[in-house]
Design an enzyme around this catalytic site. Structure first.
Site, PDB file in Angstrom:
ATOM      1  N   THR A   1     -14.551  40.040  46.140  1.00  0.00           N
ATOM      2  CA  THR A   1     -13.997  40.818  47.245  1.00  0.00           C
ATOM      3  C   THR A   1     -14.145  42.315  47.040  1.00  0.00           C
ATOM      4  O   THR A   1     -14.409  43.058  47.989  1.00  0.00           O
ATOM      5  CB  THR A   1     -12.507  40.465  47.431  1.00  0.00           C
ATOM      6  OG1 THR A   1     -12.396  39.072  47.741  1.00  0.00           O
ATOM      7  CG2 THR A   1     -11.883  41.266  48.553  1.00  0.00           C
TER       8      THR A   1
ATOM      9  N   SER B   1     -17.028  33.859  43.345  1.00  0.00           N
ATOM     10  CA  SER B   1     -16.409  33.423  42.087  1.00  0.00           C
ATOM     11  C   SER B   1     -16.231  31.916  42.020  1.00  0.00           C
ATOM     12  O   SER B   1     -16.167  31.341  40.926  1.00  0.00           O
ATOM     13  CB  SER B   1     -15.063  34.129  41.876  1.00  0.00           C
ATOM     14  OG  SER B   1     -14.146  33.797  42.887  1.00  0.00           O
ATOM     15  N   SER B   2     -16.173  31.245  43.155  1.00  0.00           N
ATOM     16  CA  SER B   2     -16.064  29.782  43.148  1.00  0.00           C
ATOM     17  C   SER B   2     -17.346  29.125  42.654  1.00  0.00           C
ATOM     18  O   SER B   2     -17.336  27.948  42.278  1.00  0.00           O
ATOM     19  CB  SER B   2     -15.733  29.268  44.554  1.00  0.00           C
ATOM     20  OG  SER B   2     -14.494  29.781  44.996  1.00  0.00           O
TER      21      SER B   2
ATOM     22  N   ASP C   1     -10.891  34.448  41.581  1.00  0.00           N
ATOM     23  CA  ASP C   1     -10.548  33.031  41.403  1.00  0.00           C
ATOM     24  C   ASP C   1     -10.927  32.499  40.023  1.00  0.00           C
ATOM     25  O   ASP C   1     -10.200  31.676  39.457  1.00  0.00           O
ATOM     26  CB  ASP C   1     -11.207  32.178  42.486  1.00  0.00           C
ATOM     27  CG  ASP C   1     -10.554  32.363  43.845  1.00  0.00           C
ATOM     28  OD1 ASP C   1      -9.441  32.910  43.890  1.00  0.00           O
ATOM     29  OD2 ASP C   1     -11.149  31.957  44.858  1.00  0.00           O
TER      30      ASP C   1
ATOM     31  N   THR D   1      -0.143  22.833  27.148  1.00  0.00           N
ATOM     32  CA  THR D   1       1.040  22.606  27.970  1.00  0.00           C
ATOM     33  C   THR D   1       0.796  22.952  29.438  1.00  0.00           C
ATOM     34  O   THR D   1       0.043  23.876  29.756  1.00  0.00           O
ATOM     35  CB  THR D   1       2.240  23.409  27.451  1.00  0.00           C
ATOM     36  OG1 THR D   1       3.379  23.173  28.298  1.00  0.00           O
ATOM     37  CG2 THR D   1       1.952  24.905  27.413  1.00  0.00           C
ATOM     38  N   GLN D   2       1.456  22.210  30.324  1.00  0.00           N
ATOM     39  CA  GLN D   2       1.435  22.524  31.751  1.00  0.00           C
ATOM     40  C   GLN D   2       2.318  23.721  32.076  1.00  0.00           C
ATOM     41  O   GLN D   2       2.183  24.317  33.148  1.00  0.00           O
ATOM     42  CB  GLN D   2       1.924  21.325  32.570  1.00  0.00           C
ATOM     43  CG  GLN D   2       1.057  20.096  32.473  1.00  0.00           C
ATOM     44  CD  GLN D   2       1.613  18.931  33.289  1.00  0.00           C
ATOM     45  OE1 GLN D   2       2.492  19.114  34.129  1.00  0.00           O
ATOM     46  NE2 GLN D   2       1.111  17.736  33.033  1.00  0.00           N
ATOM     47  N   CYS D   3       3.214  24.077  31.178  1.00  0.00           N
ATOM     48  CA  CYS D   3       4.146  25.162  31.445  1.00  0.00           C
ATOM     49  C   CYS D   3       3.412  26.497  31.509  1.00  0.00           C
ATOM     50  O   CYS D   3       2.414  26.706  30.820  1.00  0.00           O
ATOM     51  CB  CYS D   3       5.213  25.234  30.356  1.00  0.00           C
ATOM     52  SG  CYS D   3       6.241  23.749  30.246  1.00  0.00           S
TER      53      CYS D   3
END
Length: 340
Positions: A13, A58-59, A90, A276-278
């Site tokens: 962007t 960026s994708s 992203d 970890t997902q945290c």
């Protein structure tokens, strides 16, 4: 050599402007950077720019894109004091992580930045991000760069690239470093947290080891996930490694079927890296019985690494080593400041 900074525009962007005829966004011509950002002329050093022949959303960034960035840096390394890489937000954290692992003997700043609004927009954050990134890339003390690692500058903070992830799709402070402090804060002055900035003693000239193996997968656990699906993923042909996003401090289901599936995968030579997902905190395998079972099987704990850094680290190590034990041995090391 007089001091100079190279801006590398990959896409995103920040490098877009609105076409007055169609109203759509089109890539900005960096030959005109001084007219869009007149403050750039106030820097007391030369600023050059390079735009990729084909800019990349960026994708669409992939490991070959990282190789291209490394090639540009290596080719121009001796000509510039530092580098600013303009990149879509992203996947910026992935790219910054990847370059931190690929580049060897880095002693100069590589500052990734971008924006939430195009540089030609009246309220763009791109102007301030670009100017601060250039200033940081050109900063020196006693003849040496103040920063000498791969970083992301966004909003008002300079963050270690492989400690960073994208937090918000709309706010100007879009990135966070949940487990490591900012390397610098930008306000009226730029305040560097100098004890935290990595400075290495190089063992040779700058090089890039861009070997990678992207036969890896992220497997995120959730309550009710079917063991048949987990087994199907882990039986993918050619799979080399798994980023296992577990609960809390590294916990996972304790049922025998799940553990058998994981154990069989490890026995087949698949490296399983437990993160970890945290948002904050770290994996502490063995703290609870549910993670102790994984530890006994041979799952490797990622401590406080981000998922983005874990992906790039595992991909790079899998490209360098065939033996799973060699990959595991290097996964536990703090290679580029990515884990505490």
């Amino acid at each position: 050599m007089s001091k100079a900074v190279l801006i590398i525009y990959t896409g995103g962007t920040i490098g877009m402007v609105q076409d007055p005829t169609t109203g759509s966004l089109k890539p900005f011509n960096f030959e005109n950077i001084a007219s869009a950002v007149p403050e750039i002329s106030e820097f007391k050093f030369r600023i050059d720019h390079y735009t990729l022949p084909e800019i990349i959303d960026s994708s669409d960034i992939n490991p070959d894109s990282w190789r291209t960035m490394c090639d540009i840096i290596i080719e121009n390394y001796d000509k510039y004091h530092g580098f600013v890489i303009l990149h879509g937000t992203d996947t910026m954290a992935y790219s910054a992580s990847a370059l931190s692992f690929m580049l060897q003997n880095l002693t100069k700043p590589i500052i990734f930045t971008g924006s939430q609004l195009p540089i030609g927009h009246i309220r763009t954050d791109g102007r301030e991000n670009l100017l601060a990134a250039i200033q940081i890339a050109g900063a020196e003390e006693n003849g040496k760069p103040v920063v000498s690692e791969v970083c992301i500058f966004f909003g008002h903070r300079l963050l270690r690239g492989n400690r960073t992830n994208k937090l918000n799709a709309e706010r100007f402070d879009a990135f966070q470093s949940p487990n490591f402090p900012a390397l610098a804060e930008v306000g009226i002055h730029i305040t560097y947290n100098k004890p935290l900035i990595r400075h290495i003693t190089p063992t040779g000239p700058i090089t890039a080891d861009c070997r990678y193996d992207n036969n890896i997968v992220i497997l995120k656990l959730f309550p009710g996930i079917k063991n048949e699906i987990i087994a199907s993923v882990l039986e993918t042909k050619g799979l080399r490694g798994v980023i296992l996003e577990s609960y809390g401090s590294g916990n996972a289901p304790s049922n025998n079927e799940f553990l058998t599936i994981i154990n069989n995968a490890v026995k087949r030579g698949i490296v399983i890296y437990n993160v970890t997902q945290c948002v904050g905190g770290y994996v502490e395998m063995g703290r609870y019985a549910t993670s102790n079972s994984l530890l006994n099987i041979g799952v490797i704990g990622g401590y406080d690494i981000t998922t983005e850094a874990a992906v790039c680290k595992l991909m790079c190590l899998a490209g360098r080593y065939e033996n799973p034990d060699e990959i595991k041995k290097h996964l536990i090391y703090n290679l580029r400041g990515e884990i505490s």
